[in-house]
Design an enzyme around this catalytic site. Sequence first.
Site, mmCIF file in Angstrom:
data_model
loop_
_atom_site.group_PDB
_atom_site.id
_atom_site.type_symbol
_atom_site.label_atom_id
_atom_site.label_comp_id
_atom_site.label_asym_id
_atom_site.label_seq_id
_atom_site.Cartn_x
_atom_site.Cartn_y
_atom_site.Cartn_z
ATOM 1 N N ASP A 1 64.002 -84.243 32.004
ATOM 2 C CA ASP A 1 64.399 -84.481 33.393
ATOM 3 C C ASP A 1 64.073 -85.921 33.777
ATOM 4 O OD1 ASP A 1 64.907 -81.768 33.504
ATOM 5 O OD2 ASP A 1 62.986 -81.284 34.451
HETATM 6 N N1 URA Z 1 60.917 -78.572 31.072
HETATM 7 C C1 URA Z 1 61.201 -79.101 32.278
HETATM 8 O O1 URA Z 1 61.068 -78.458 33.306
HETATM 9 N N2 URA Z 1 61.636 -80.382 32.311
HETATM 10 C C2 URA Z 1 61.780 -81.150 31.207
HETATM 11 O O2 URA Z 1 62.173 -82.320 31.315
HETATM 12 C C3 URA Z 1 61.477 -80.569 29.972
HETATM 13 C C4 URA Z 1 61.039 -79.279 29.921
#
Ligand code: URA
Length: 238
Positions: free
Chosen positions: A102
């Site tokens: 993310d």
């Molecule tokens: N889980 C999440 O919530 N975000 C990420 O970027 C990776 C794993």
Amino acid sequence: MKLIKLLANLGYGSRKEVQRLIRAGALSDDQGNVLGEGECPPHAAIRFRGAPLDPPFPLLVMLNKPDGYTCSADDPGATVYDLLPARFALRNPVLSPVGRLDKDTTGLLLLTDDGQLLHKIIHPKSSCLKIYHAELDRPLEGHEAALFGSGELALKSDSKPLLPARLEVLGEREALVTLHEGRYHQVRRMFAAAGNHVLALRRVAIGGLRLPADLAEGEWRELTPDERLLIFAGTLGA
Ligand code: URA
């Protein structure tokens, strides 16, 4: 491979642009001999304006992703490609993130132009773990490890329950989570299902490969052969 195709695939320009560069004498060998279109010595012996060429296919790099960068090449905002040499975004085959993080997740991100390797790493059957360090808004209550490890936790709008995941409590509001899959916002949604909220999330390992302590945020480098093997080796005790 022909010199023009090699350079174009490495992102030095279109075939026409590369042809112009070669005709202008920008390519030489390691002895300083100017190369023509018809010549293509071994990759390591080719120089572009005196500098070694970018690494050949297959390329595998690790990046310590900072907060605020997306993993999508077409995002109008800051992307992880802004942290790499500009030519890397123009390579053919394309250099893709090995499973996205993310925008606000930091830490270990692999990128490769090797599609087979990419699928091998992200496929749930590869048993290639991903370990995340989470800082939480509320204290852990004690039920989370059983919930995450149950294999029965179904997240909203997912058709299948999650594979069992491991929770290691590091502090009142701090934990490591080990996943065998990579669903959308998975760690954040898991903690939301447990009544908590992730304040900060960092990926610290993929398989047995840990984020190196000397790789500062925003820095990248190619993996060593030993580091490549680590991706599929060991489970860090998880
Ligand atoms: N889980 C999440 O919530 N975000 C990420 O970027 C990776 C794993």
